[in-house]
Motif scaffolding. Structure first.
Motif, PDB file in Angstrom:
ATOM      1  N   GLN A   1       7.085   7.808  -4.603  1.00 12.10           N
ATOM      2  CA  GLN A   1       5.977   7.037  -4.038  1.00 12.10           C
ATOM      3  C   GLN A   1       6.547   6.112  -2.977  1.00 12.10           C
ATOM      4  O   GLN A   1       7.420   5.299  -3.244  1.00 12.10           O
ATOM      5  CB  GLN A   1       5.283   6.239  -5.143  1.00 12.10           C
ATOM      6  N   MET A   2       6.044   6.244  -1.755  1.00 14.85           N
ATOM      7  CA  MET A   2       6.574   5.460  -0.647  1.00 14.85           C
ATOM      8  C   MET A   2       5.519   4.498  -0.141  1.00 14.85           C
ATOM      9  O   MET A   2       4.358   4.856   0.047  1.00 14.85           O
ATOM     10  CB  MET A   2       7.047   6.389   0.472  1.00 14.85           C
TER      11      MET A   2
ATOM     12  N   GLY B   1       5.616   2.260   2.920  1.00 11.85           N
ATOM     13  CA  GLY B   1       6.364   1.811   4.093  1.00 11.85           C
ATOM     14  C   GLY B   1       7.850   2.018   3.855  1.00 11.85           C
ATOM     15  O   GLY B   1       8.294   3.123   3.568  1.00 11.85           O
ATOM     16  N   ASP B   2       8.619   0.937   3.918  1.00 13.58           N
ATOM     17  CA  ASP B   2      10.055   1.041   3.703  1.00 13.58           C
ATOM     18  C   ASP B   2      10.449   0.831   2.242  1.00 13.58           C
ATOM     19  O   ASP B   2      11.634   0.813   1.911  1.00 13.58           O
ATOM     20  CB  ASP B   2      10.805   0.043   4.594  1.00 13.58           C
ATOM     21  N   THR B   3       9.467   0.660   1.353  1.00 13.84           N
ATOM     22  CA  THR B   3       9.735   0.511  -0.079  1.00 13.84           C
ATOM     23  C   THR B   3       9.498   1.837  -0.780  1.00 13.84           C
ATOM     24  O   THR B   3       8.476   2.486  -0.567  1.00 13.84           O
ATOM     25  CB  THR B   3       8.823  -0.564  -0.697  1.00 13.84           C
ATOM     26  N   VAL B   4      10.463   2.250  -1.607  1.00 17.82           N
ATOM     27  CA  VAL B   4      10.381   3.556  -2.274  1.00 17.82           C
ATOM     28  C   VAL B   4      10.487   3.369  -3.781  1.00 17.82           C
ATOM     29  O   VAL B   4      11.364   2.658  -4.275  1.00 17.82           O
ATOM     30  CB  VAL B   4      11.514   4.490  -1.792  1.00 17.82           C
ATOM     31  N   THR B   5       9.561   4.006  -4.514  1.00 20.42           N
ATOM     32  CA  THR B   5       9.614   4.015  -5.974  1.00 20.42           C
ATOM     33  C   THR B   5       9.694   5.453  -6.441  1.00 20.42           C
ATOM     34  O   THR B   5       8.859   6.282  -6.072  1.00 20.42           O
ATOM     35  CB  THR B   5       8.367   3.358  -6.590  1.00 20.42           C
ATOM     36  N   ALA B   6      10.725   5.771  -7.227  1.00 24.65           N
ATOM     37  CA  ALA B   6      10.922   7.132  -7.719  1.00 24.65           C
ATOM     38  C   ALA B   6      10.489   7.228  -9.179  1.00 24.65           C
ATOM     39  O   ALA B   6      11.003   6.504 -10.031  1.00 24.65           O
ATOM     40  CB  ALA B   6      12.384   7.534  -7.576  1.00 24.65           C
ATOM     41  N   TRP B   7       9.527   8.100  -9.454  1.00 22.92           N
ATOM     42  CA  TRP B   7       9.080   8.394 -10.820  1.00 22.92           C
ATOM     43  C   TRP B   7       9.724   9.719 -11.212  1.00 22.92           C
ATOM     44  O   TRP B   7       9.085  10.771 -11.161  1.00 22.92           O
ATOM     45  CB  TRP B   7       7.558   8.478 -10.884  1.00 22.92           C
ATOM     46  N   ASP B   8      11.003   9.663 -11.581  1.00 20.68           N
ATOM     47  CA  ASP B   8      11.760  10.903 -11.742  1.00 20.68           C
ATOM     48  C   ASP B   8      12.645  10.935 -12.988  1.00 20.68           C
ATOM     49  O   ASP B   8      13.439  11.869 -13.159  1.00 20.68           O
ATOM     50  CB  ASP B   8      12.625  11.141 -10.510  1.00 20.68           C
ATOM     51  N   GLN B   9      12.516   9.935 -13.844  1.00 27.72           N
ATOM     52  CA  GLN B   9      13.346   9.927 -15.042  1.00 27.72           C
ATOM     53  C   GLN B   9      12.800  10.915 -16.072  1.00 27.72           C
ATOM     54  O   GLN B   9      11.591  10.975 -16.317  1.00 27.72           O
ATOM     55  CB  GLN B   9      13.412   8.530 -15.652  1.00 27.72           C
ATOM     56  N   VAL B  10      13.693  11.696 -16.667  1.00 29.63           N
ATOM     57  CA  VAL B  10      13.312  12.731 -17.632  1.00 29.63           C
ATOM     58  C   VAL B  10      14.087  12.530 -18.925  1.00 29.63           C
ATOM     59  O   VAL B  10      15.310  12.423 -18.914  1.00 29.63           O
ATOM     60  CB  VAL B  10      13.597  14.135 -17.056  1.00 29.63           C
ATOM     61  N   ALA B  11      13.372  12.467 -20.027  1.00 28.31           N
ATOM     62  CA  ALA B  11      14.012  12.290 -21.326  1.00 28.31           C
ATOM     63  C   ALA B  11      14.719  13.568 -21.746  1.00 28.31           C
ATOM     64  O   ALA B  11      14.200  14.667 -21.549  1.00 28.31           O
ATOM     65  CB  ALA B  11      12.976  11.904 -22.379  1.00 28.31           C
TER      66      ALA B  11
ATOM     67  N   ALA C   1       0.828  -1.204   0.000  1.00 25.66           N
ATOM     68  CA  ALA C   1       0.000   0.000   0.000  1.00 25.66           C
ATOM     69  C   ALA C   1       0.866   1.259   0.000  1.00 25.66           C
ATOM     70  O   ALA C   1       1.923   1.313   0.641  1.00 25.66           O
ATOM     71  CB  ALA C   1      -0.913   0.007   1.227  1.00 25.66           C
ATOM     72  N   THR C   2       0.418   2.289  -0.727  1.00 31.98           N
ATOM     73  CA  THR C   2       1.108   3.574  -0.760  1.00 31.98           C
ATOM     74  C   THR C   2       0.812   4.341   0.522  1.00 31.98           C
ATOM     75  O   THR C   2      -0.341   4.504   0.916  1.00 31.98           O
ATOM     76  CB  THR C   2       0.644   4.410  -1.968  1.00 31.98           C
ATOM     77  N   THR C   3       1.876   4.807   1.181  1.00 32.86           N
ATOM     78  CA  THR C   3       1.718   5.529   2.441  1.00 32.86           C
ATOM     79  C   THR C   3       2.161   6.990   2.343  1.00 32.86           C
ATOM     80  O   THR C   3       1.852   7.782   3.237  1.00 32.86           O
ATOM     81  CB  THR C   3       2.522   4.846   3.554  1.00 32.86           C
ATOM     82  N   GLU C   4       2.870   7.342   1.286  1.00 34.52           N
ATOM     83  CA  GLU C   4       3.315   8.730   1.123  1.00 34.52           C
ATOM     84  C   GLU C   4       3.563   9.017  -0.352  1.00 34.52           C
ATOM     85  O   GLU C   4       4.078   8.174  -1.081  1.00 34.52           O
ATOM     86  CB  GLU C   4       4.583   9.006   1.942  1.00 34.52           C
ATOM     87  N   VAL C   5       3.192  10.219  -0.780  1.00 34.78           N
ATOM     88  CA  VAL C   5       3.435  10.670  -2.149  1.00 34.78           C
ATOM     89  C   VAL C   5       4.082  12.049  -2.084  1.00 34.78           C
ATOM     90  O   VAL C   5       3.522  12.980  -1.502  1.00 34.78           O
ATOM     91  CB  VAL C   5       2.127  10.751  -2.969  1.00 34.78           C
ATOM     92  N   ARG C   6       5.264  12.167  -2.672  1.00 35.64           N
ATOM     93  CA  ARG C   6       5.991  13.433  -2.701  1.00 35.64           C
ATOM     94  C   ARG C   6       6.093  13.920  -4.148  1.00 35.64           C
ATOM     95  O   ARG C   6       6.455  13.149  -5.035  1.00 35.64           O
ATOM     96  CB  ARG C   6       7.396  13.282  -2.125  1.00 35.64           C
TER      97      ARG C   6
END
Length: 333
Positions: A142-143, A145-155, A56-61
């Motif tokens: 996108q966080m 819990g302790d798993t983090v996914t970064a949607w930050d790649q820019v072409a 589950a997603t717990t934080e969105v930055r």
């Protein structure tokens, strides 16, 4: 300052992109509407379609690019809000005022969005000083819990976002017929209006119940995918005895909660008032953006501008009162 410097470096990579880089896969974090008109105030709805590897997603930055200014996030029930401020790289005009600082990052924290569902995270802001054809990147973390996914790649210019595993959400800036005239600009609101449910509304019909006088009822049109709606009104107690709003119901929603939002040190917290709202004798209580408000849960049909929303208010002494809320635009007009 460290946050601001880091953000400045990220944006340096994200200034201008080709049209080809604008398309994003639906499995990625993307914007619901991926175009924005020059020099307009918009509601940017970020779609989070899934969790992190089933969690589950717990934080969105969300980091905000230069050119997207005067940002105000929409609070979400069950989530805390943190707004990080810093310096803009340029100076922007806000109705005659020269503004050099503002929100540069928004964080929705301590929530719980199951991997089985998706949700939207909405930010109101103004696209200012950006050329048509430019795409603005909004790096998202996108966080879960302790798993983090970064949607930050820019072409890079001429690159293809489809080849990226974790592309940052993009907004393409387009020219409009009313370029230079922002008819929906609400960027001048102060921080107390950060309920995503914006400015004051025209007063609706006044309803009386005993010594109570209820007026100015309105709701906001809901964005596509928005799971909850908000409602507002004013209660004046003309009597000599205190009263209390103990509950609210509506045929338009499965549940209506009474909420309070408080901002302290740039952290906004929303909580349900299970004991209701006290209406002291001789006092007036306003349910308004950025403060007390109704939260419509399990909405049967999304609120649309021009519609009405019936509610039944139950007071401790005055009893039940029927009220009709006028649905205004999502910008509150």
């Amino acid at each position: 300052m460290k946050t601001i410097k880091t953000f400045g470096k990220t944006f340096g990579l994200a200034a201008v992109f080709s049209v080809a880089a604008f398309a994003g896969a639906e499995a990625h974090v993307t914007f619901l509407d991926r175009e924005a008109t020059q020099d307009s105030t918009i509601l940017a709805a970020l779609q989070v379609p899934h969790g992190c590897d089933g969690k589950a997603t717990t934080e969105v930055r969300v980091k905000l690019p230069e050119g997207f200014v005067f940002a105000k996030p929409q609070p979400k029930a069950g989530w805390e809000l943190e707004v990080i401020k810093g310096n803009y790289r340029k100076t922007y005009d806000n109705h005659g005022d020269k503004v050099k600082t503002g929100a540069i990052e928004i964080r929705w924290k301590n929530g719980n969005l199951s991997d089985d569902f998706y949700d939207t995270f909405v930010i109101q802001g103004k696209v200012s000083g950006v050329e048509a054809g430019t795409s603005l990147a909004f790096p998202v973390t996108q966080m879960c819990g302790d798993t983090v996914t970064a949607w930050d790649q820019v072409a890079k210019e001429g690159g293809d976002a489809h080849e990226m595993k974790s592309p940052a959400p993009l907004l393409k800036v387009v020219a409009g017929e009313d370029h230079g005239h922002d008819h929906h600009d609400m960027a001048g609101m102060d921080m107390s209006g950060m309920a995503g449910m914006g400015a004051a509304a025209p007063a609706g019909d006044t309803v009386k119940a005993g010594d109570l006088e209820i007026s100015g009822g309105f709701a906001k049109a809901m964005l596509p995918g928005q799971p909850v709606g908000g409602g507002f009104f004013t209660v004046k107690n003309n009597g000599q005895a205190d009263d209390r709003l103990v509950s609210v119901s509506s045929s338009a929603a499965g549940e209506v909660q009474i909420h309070e939002m408080v901002t302290k040190d740039n952290v906004m917290r929303m909580r349900q008032l299970k004991d209701g709202i006290a209406i002291a004798a001789g006092e007036t209580v306003k349910l308004e953006p950025g403060n007390l408000h109704l939260m419509f849960q399990k909405v049967k049909t999304p609120f649309k501008q021009g519609d009405t929303v019936p509610v039944t208010l139950t007071f401790e002494k005055a009893g039940k009162v029927d009220l009709v809320l006028q649905v205004l635009s999502a910008q509150g007009k």
